[in-house]
Design an enzyme around this catalytic site. Structure first.
Site, PDB file in Angstrom:
ATOM      1  N   SER A 207       2.646 -67.001  59.737  1.00 45.26           N
ATOM      2  CA  SER A 207       2.463 -66.518  58.364  1.00 45.26           C
ATOM      3  C   SER A 207       1.394 -67.377  57.707  1.00 45.26           C
ATOM      4  O   SER A 207       1.137 -68.503  58.151  1.00 45.26           O
ATOM      5  CB  SER A 207       3.785 -66.686  57.596  1.00 45.26           C
ATOM      6  OG  SER A 207       3.599 -66.460  56.211  1.00 45.26           O
TER       7      SER A 207
ATOM      8  N   TYR B 141      11.581 -71.223  55.240  1.00 46.61           N
ATOM      9  CA  TYR B 141      10.589 -70.310  55.832  1.00 46.61           C
ATOM     10  C   TYR B 141       9.281 -71.054  56.093  1.00 46.61           C
ATOM     11  O   TYR B 141       8.681 -70.943  57.165  1.00 46.61           O
ATOM     12  CB  TYR B 141      10.367 -69.143  54.864  1.00 46.61           C
ATOM     13  CG  TYR B 141       9.504 -68.021  55.389  1.00 46.61           C
ATOM     14  CD1 TYR B 141      10.057 -66.959  56.092  1.00 46.61           C
ATOM     15  CD2 TYR B 141       8.130 -68.014  55.164  1.00 46.61           C
ATOM     16  CE1 TYR B 141       9.263 -65.919  56.554  1.00 46.61           C
ATOM     17  CE2 TYR B 141       7.331 -66.982  55.629  1.00 46.61           C
ATOM     18  CZ  TYR B 141       7.904 -65.933  56.322  1.00 46.61           C
ATOM     19  OH  TYR B 141       7.109 -64.907  56.785  1.00 46.61           O
TER      20      TYR B 141
HETATM   21  P1  NAD Z   1      11.292 -56.884  58.531  1.00 39.12           P
HETATM   22  O1  NAD Z   1      12.497 -57.367  57.783  1.00 39.12           O
HETATM   23  O2  NAD Z   1      10.729 -55.550  58.225  1.00 39.12           O
HETATM   24  O3  NAD Z   1      11.556 -56.948  60.100  1.00 39.12           O
HETATM   25  C1  NAD Z   1      12.193 -58.062  60.691  1.00 39.12           C
HETATM   26  C2  NAD Z   1      12.665 -57.677  62.073  1.00 39.12           C
HETATM   27  O4  NAD Z   1      13.388 -58.788  62.624  1.00 39.12           O
HETATM   28  C3  NAD Z   1      13.633 -56.476  62.077  1.00 39.12           C
HETATM   29  O5  NAD Z   1      13.423 -55.683  63.220  1.00 39.12           O
HETATM   30  C4  NAD Z   1      14.987 -57.156  62.162  1.00 39.12           C
HETATM   31  O6  NAD Z   1      15.996 -56.336  62.732  1.00 39.12           O
HETATM   32  C5  NAD Z   1      14.650 -58.323  63.064  1.00 39.12           C
HETATM   33  N1  NAD Z   1      15.650 -59.386  63.008  1.00 39.12           N
HETATM   34  C6  NAD Z   1      16.134 -60.034  61.921  1.00 39.12           C
HETATM   35  N2  NAD Z   1      17.097 -60.887  62.304  1.00 39.12           N
HETATM   36  C7  NAD Z   1      17.208 -60.778  63.647  1.00 39.12           C
HETATM   37  C8  NAD Z   1      18.057 -61.388  64.614  1.00 39.12           C
HETATM   38  N3  NAD Z   1      18.974 -62.299  64.280  1.00 39.12           N
HETATM   39  N4  NAD Z   1      17.902 -61.032  65.899  1.00 39.12           N
HETATM   40  C9  NAD Z   1      16.995 -60.088  66.264  1.00 39.12           C
HETATM   41  N5  NAD Z   1      16.184 -59.472  65.391  1.00 39.12           N
HETATM   42  C10 NAD Z   1      16.306 -59.818  64.097  1.00 39.12           C
HETATM   43  O7  NAD Z   1      10.211 -58.033  58.316  1.00 39.12           O
HETATM   44  P2  NAD Z   1       8.624 -58.072  58.554  1.00 39.12           P
HETATM   45  O8  NAD Z   1       7.994 -58.245  57.242  1.00 39.12           O
HETATM   46  O9  NAD Z   1       8.201 -56.987  59.437  1.00 39.12           O
HETATM   47  O10 NAD Z   1       8.489 -59.479  59.298  1.00 39.12           O
HETATM   48  C11 NAD Z   1       8.193 -59.607  60.670  1.00 39.12           C
HETATM   49  C12 NAD Z   1       7.608 -60.993  60.923  1.00 39.12           C
HETATM   50  O11 NAD Z   1       6.397 -61.134  60.191  1.00 39.12           O
HETATM   51  C13 NAD Z   1       8.517 -62.129  60.454  1.00 39.12           C
HETATM   52  O12 NAD Z   1       8.459 -63.205  61.363  1.00 39.12           O
HETATM   53  C14 NAD Z   1       7.899 -62.526  59.133  1.00 39.12           C
HETATM   54  O13 NAD Z   1       8.171 -63.863  58.799  1.00 39.12           O
HETATM   55  C15 NAD Z   1       6.433 -62.305  59.435  1.00 39.12           C
HETATM   56  N6  NAD Z   1       5.582 -62.154  58.260  1.00 39.12           N
HETATM   57  C16 NAD Z   1       5.799 -61.140  57.370  1.00 39.12           C
HETATM   58  C17 NAD Z   1       4.965 -61.027  56.270  1.00 39.12           C
HETATM   59  C18 NAD Z   1       5.113 -59.933  55.263  1.00 39.12           C
HETATM   60  O14 NAD Z   1       4.448 -59.982  54.240  1.00 39.12           O
HETATM   61  N7  NAD Z   1       5.922 -58.920  55.523  1.00 39.12           N
HETATM   62  C19 NAD Z   1       3.943 -61.959  56.075  1.00 39.12           C
HETATM   63  C20 NAD Z   1       3.766 -62.982  56.989  1.00 39.12           C
HETATM   64  C21 NAD Z   1       4.598 -63.067  58.083  1.00 39.12           C
END
Ligand code: NAD
Length: 263
Positions: free
Chosen positions: A145, A158
């Site tokens: 991130s 985080y």
């Molecule tokens: P999201 O909540 O849409 O998806 C998260 C995914 O992780 C889902 O499929 C969920 O089921 C899975 N998950 C959660 N807990 C779990 C567990 N215990 N075991 C297995 N799977 C599990 O979130 P997102 O925004 O798509 O985030 C995905 C990644 O991207 C994360 O690592 C997040 O930190 C990173 N990220 C997101 C953003 C953003 O702005 N959305 C920015 C930077 C980084």
């Protein structure tokens, strides 16, 4: 554009939603067979699995490993190898968020964020590297991130986890650099996924301001483009990293953040 990936096999952790699902689609469009993973309603996951497979003409499996459980993560990797006989790409993407001041941060939320956002990356990579090294080729891409490079208040667990992912990425990359395997991190800015939509509510509560003010003054305030990053844009970088063209990019933390961390 053909990235030369047809017939390869990829695991994407946390791919039942958001960025992980978008990255799975990008890989499947290139003919990569996919192992989906993540939480959610079983019927919805099955519909997602079947749709991804039918749209792209690739094999798509689902494994329900909970990223807090090391033995289930090991099983995710070994099941993939048993099913396909190979593992070319591992995308460590599963992640959660909790927003609260440090002195009020629930201990169980700290432990859960470190387990899912950081330690699961270690467990999955540990299991994936032996077959990649044996094959003389492999790609590990960790979804860190912008918060792996800079901080925001109220996100201590985080931010700590994502900084840790970048450190882990560098160390693992150095270990496998001569074995045809690369390990890199992608550092997205804000992408409008369920994870961010939940934060809008939480940030509004923690800061005592409206959700509209969080969107305007907190989230897009950090992003100089004033636009959310899209999952398609992240998919474009992923495809480059896992292709032959990306072979010399190793141990990098690559930002896709609209300029956020340039400030
Ligand atoms: P999201 O909540 O849409 O998806 C998260 C995914 O992780 C889902 O499929 C969920 O089921 C899975 N998950 C959660 N807990 C779990 C567990 N215990 N075991 C297995 N799977 C599990 O979130 P997102 O925004 O798509 O985030 C995905 C990644 O991207 C994360 O690592 C997040 O930190 C990173 N990220 C997101 C953003 C953003 O702005 N959305 C920015 C930077 C980084």
């Amino acid at each position: 554009m053909d990235y030369g990936l047809r017939g390869q096999v990829a695991i994407i952790t946390g791919s039942t939603s958001g960025i992980g699902l978008g990255l799975a689609e990008a890989l499947a469009q290139q003919g990569v067979n996919i192992v989906l993973n993540g939480l959610g309603d079983r019927d919805a996951i099955e519909a997602t699995r079947a749709g991804l497979s039918a749209r792209n003409g690739v094999e798509v499996l689902y494994h329900d490993a909970d990223m807090t459980q090391p033995h289930r993560i090991a099983d995710l990797v070994s099941s993939t190898r048993n099913a396909f006989g190979r593992l070319d790409i591992l995308v460590n993407n599963a992640g959660i968020q909790h927003v609260a001041p440090v002195d009020e941060f629930p201990v169980e939320q700290w432990d859960r964020i470190i387990a899912i956002n950081l330690t699961s990356t270690f467990h999955a990579t540990k299991a994936a590297l032996p077959p990649m090294k044996a094959a003389g080729r492999g790609r590990v891409v960790n979804i860190a991130s912008a918060h792996g490079l800079v901080a925001s208040p109220f996100k201590s667990a985080y931010v700590a986890a994502k900084h840790g992912v970048i450190g882990f990425t560098k160390s693992a990359a150095l270990e496998v650099a001569q074995q045809g395997v690369t390990v890199n991190a992608i550092c997205p800015g804000y992408v409008k996924t369920p994870l961010v939509e939940a934060q809008i509510t939480d940030q509004a509560r923690a800061r005592g301001i409206s959700e509209e003010a969080v969107m305007r003054d907190v989230i897009l305030a950090a992003q100089p483009t004033k636009q959310f990053v899209t999952v398609e844009q992240l998919g474009g970088l992923l495809l480059y990293l896992v292709s032959d063209a990306g072979a010399s990019v190793n141990g990098a933390a690559l930002t896709v953040d609209g300029g956020w961390t340039a400030a």
